[in-house]
Design a protein around this motif. Structure first.
Motif, PDB file in Angstrom:
ATOM      1  N   TRP A   5      -6.446  -9.965   6.461  1.00  0.00           N
ATOM      2  CA  TRP A   5      -6.081  -9.097   5.330  1.00  0.00           C
ATOM      3  C   TRP A   5      -4.980  -9.736   4.499  1.00  0.00           C
ATOM      4  O   TRP A   5      -4.999  -9.664   3.263  1.00  0.00           O
ATOM      5  CB  TRP A   5      -5.649  -7.727   5.849  1.00  0.00           C
TER       6      TRP A   5
ATOM      7  N   VAL B  65      -2.689  -5.901  -6.135  1.00  0.00           N
ATOM      8  CA  VAL B  65      -2.292  -7.279  -6.420  1.00  0.00           C
ATOM      9  C   VAL B  65      -3.178  -7.875  -7.510  1.00  0.00           C
ATOM     10  O   VAL B  65      -2.694  -8.546  -8.434  1.00  0.00           O
ATOM     11  CB  VAL B  65      -2.339  -8.136  -5.142  1.00  0.00           C
TER      12      VAL B  65
ATOM     13  N   ASN C  34      -6.142   0.071  -2.144  1.00  0.00           N
ATOM     14  CA  ASN C  34      -5.408  -0.745  -1.181  1.00  0.00           C
ATOM     15  C   ASN C  34      -4.565  -1.785  -1.932  1.00  0.00           C
ATOM     16  O   ASN C  34      -4.609  -1.872  -3.163  1.00  0.00           O
ATOM     17  CB  ASN C  34      -6.377  -1.432  -0.211  1.00  0.00           C
ATOM     18  N   THR C  35      -3.849  -2.585  -1.155  1.00  0.00           N
ATOM     19  CA  THR C  35      -2.948  -3.563  -1.758  1.00  0.00           C
ATOM     20  C   THR C  35      -3.694  -4.664  -2.489  1.00  0.00           C
ATOM     21  O   THR C  35      -3.207  -5.183  -3.503  1.00  0.00           O
ATOM     22  CB  THR C  35      -2.048  -4.195  -0.680  1.00  0.00           C
ATOM     23  N   VAL C  36      -4.852  -5.054  -1.988  1.00  0.00           N
ATOM     24  CA  VAL C  36      -5.611  -6.116  -2.645  1.00  0.00           C
ATOM     25  C   VAL C  36      -5.929  -5.716  -4.082  1.00  0.00           C
ATOM     26  O   VAL C  36      -5.753  -6.515  -5.019  1.00  0.00           O
ATOM     27  CB  VAL C  36      -6.895  -6.444  -1.864  1.00  0.00           C
TER      28      VAL C  36
ATOM     29  N   ARG D 194       0.840  -1.200   0.000  1.00  0.00           N
ATOM     30  CA  ARG D 194       0.000   0.000   0.000  1.00  0.00           C
ATOM     31  C   ARG D 194       0.865   1.235   0.000  1.00  0.00           C
ATOM     32  O   ARG D 194       0.641   2.186  -0.741  1.00  0.00           O
ATOM     33  CB  ARG D 194      -0.920   0.006   1.231  1.00  0.00           C
TER      34      ARG D 194
ATOM     35  N   ARG E   6      -6.497 -12.198   2.179  1.00  0.00           N
ATOM     36  CA  ARG E   6      -7.113 -11.546   1.019  1.00  0.00           C
ATOM     37  C   ARG E   6      -6.055 -11.211  -0.025  1.00  0.00           C
ATOM     38  O   ARG E   6      -6.305 -11.351  -1.242  1.00  0.00           O
ATOM     39  CB  ARG E   6      -7.856 -10.280   1.451  1.00  0.00           C
ATOM     40  N   LYS E   7      -4.885 -10.771   0.396  1.00  0.00           N
ATOM     41  CA  LYS E   7      -3.830 -10.431  -0.557  1.00  0.00           C
ATOM     42  C   LYS E   7      -3.296 -11.682  -1.265  1.00  0.00           C
ATOM     43  O   LYS E   7      -3.035 -11.647  -2.472  1.00  0.00           O
ATOM     44  CB  LYS E   7      -2.696  -9.689   0.168  1.00  0.00           C
TER      45      LYS E   7
ATOM     46  N   VAL F  70       3.917  -9.714  -1.004  1.00  0.00           N
ATOM     47  CA  VAL F  70       3.225  -8.678  -0.244  1.00  0.00           C
ATOM     48  C   VAL F  70       3.804  -8.618   1.166  1.00  0.00           C
ATOM     49  O   VAL F  70       4.536  -9.504   1.593  1.00  0.00           O
ATOM     50  CB  VAL F  70       1.699  -8.946  -0.172  1.00  0.00           C
TER      51      VAL F  70
END
Length: 289
Positions: A156, A124, A119-121, A100, A159-160, A137
């Protein structure tokens, strides 16, 4: 004796001439240890994008190392961020550390760009759709300062990984049990991807404590007391080397196969710890006729 671990190193791009010399000294000293890969960070708030790209290209071309480029969501549109990723791909880079990112200088917290990744999700997912990268990540073995709980960090991370990341690298920590508990929690949550512990060799105890305060890493009172005595007696470096080596050895004895070192472009302590763990320069001896 435990098998020597695989290793990787993190560098940051130089912003001054002196810093440039220090980076290349660091790469030259650590490259003979044959790391699996090295990564190059962004500056705070994504301020060193061009410098990061140049460092990634130069390290890959001049030293033959596999290089992973950091990529963040900070202060850029989706199109700009993916264009940076494409420029890496064009330069032969196949590994990205997707993060992020920290808030830009002067900001209290991260705020997504109106046309950027939230966000990072999301980042990715977009990188995974290109099919061009191995994606790593970040992970937090202790609660991220913005996380509601330790379990929220685990959820979280899942999720990534589910979004397309193939591995995670943790924030640094001072006690092996911190990582081992986190690893167990991740396994219980169904996370099967490798989780690599991030290791911070302590170059400066005061500096390490400042880093810890920013990222939420717990400072054990025994370590605080030990460094107080060591600094008074002029043995701070010896204690730092011992602390980092013991930490890494304990992790390896618990089945950890890879360690990721945050070098801060100061290579000597990282090199000495690696040597103590049995990771030594790969030298081929020529047969003498």
């Amino acid at each position: 004796m435990s098998k020597a671990p695989r290793i990787s190193f993190e560098f940051f791009p130089p912003q001054t001439l002196d810093a440039s010399f220090r980076l290349w000294e660091t790469v030259q000293m650590l490259a003979p240890l044959s790391p699996d890969y090295v990564s190059v960070t962004y500056g705070a708030g994504g301020t060193t994008r061009a410098l990061t790209h140049e460092a990634v290209r130069t390290i890959g071309q001049n030293y033959g190392l596999r290089v992973a480029a950091h990529l963040t969501c900070v202060d850029a549109t989706r199109e700009e961020t993916l264009a940076i990723a494409e420029s890496y791909a064009a330069a032969g880079v196949t590994d990205i550390v997707a993060l992020r990112g920290d808030a830009p200088k002067g900001a209290d917290r991260f705020v997504p760009h109106p046309e950027g990744f939230a966000n990072t999700v999301e980042l990715v997912e977009a990188l995974a759709r290109t099919g061009k990268f191995n994606i790593a990540v970040g992970a937090y073995p202790e609660p991220h300062p913005e996380a509601a709980s330790a379990q929220a960090d685990v959820d979280w991370l899942k999720r990534k990984i589910d979004a397309g990341a193939s591995r995670a690298i943790t924030q640094f920590f001072f006690e092996a049990e911190t990582f081992l508990r986190f690893r167990d929690a991740c396994a219980a949550a169904g996370i099967n991807a490798p989780i690599v512990p991030g290791i911070l060799p302590i170059i400066s105890w005061e500096g390490a404590k400042r880093f810890a305060a920013r990222c939420g890493a717990h400072v054990p009172p025994t370590l605080e007391e030990g460094f107080a005595h060591a600094i008074r007696d002029g043995r701070e470096e010896l204690l730092a080397l011992t602390q980092c080596t013991v930490l890494c050895d304990r992790l390896v004895s618990e089945g950890v196969e890879e360690l990721h070192f945050y070098t801060l472009n100061r290579p000597h302590m990282t090199r000495d710890v690696c040597h103590a763990l049995g990771v030594t320069p790969q030298v081929t001896l020529e047969k003498v006729a």
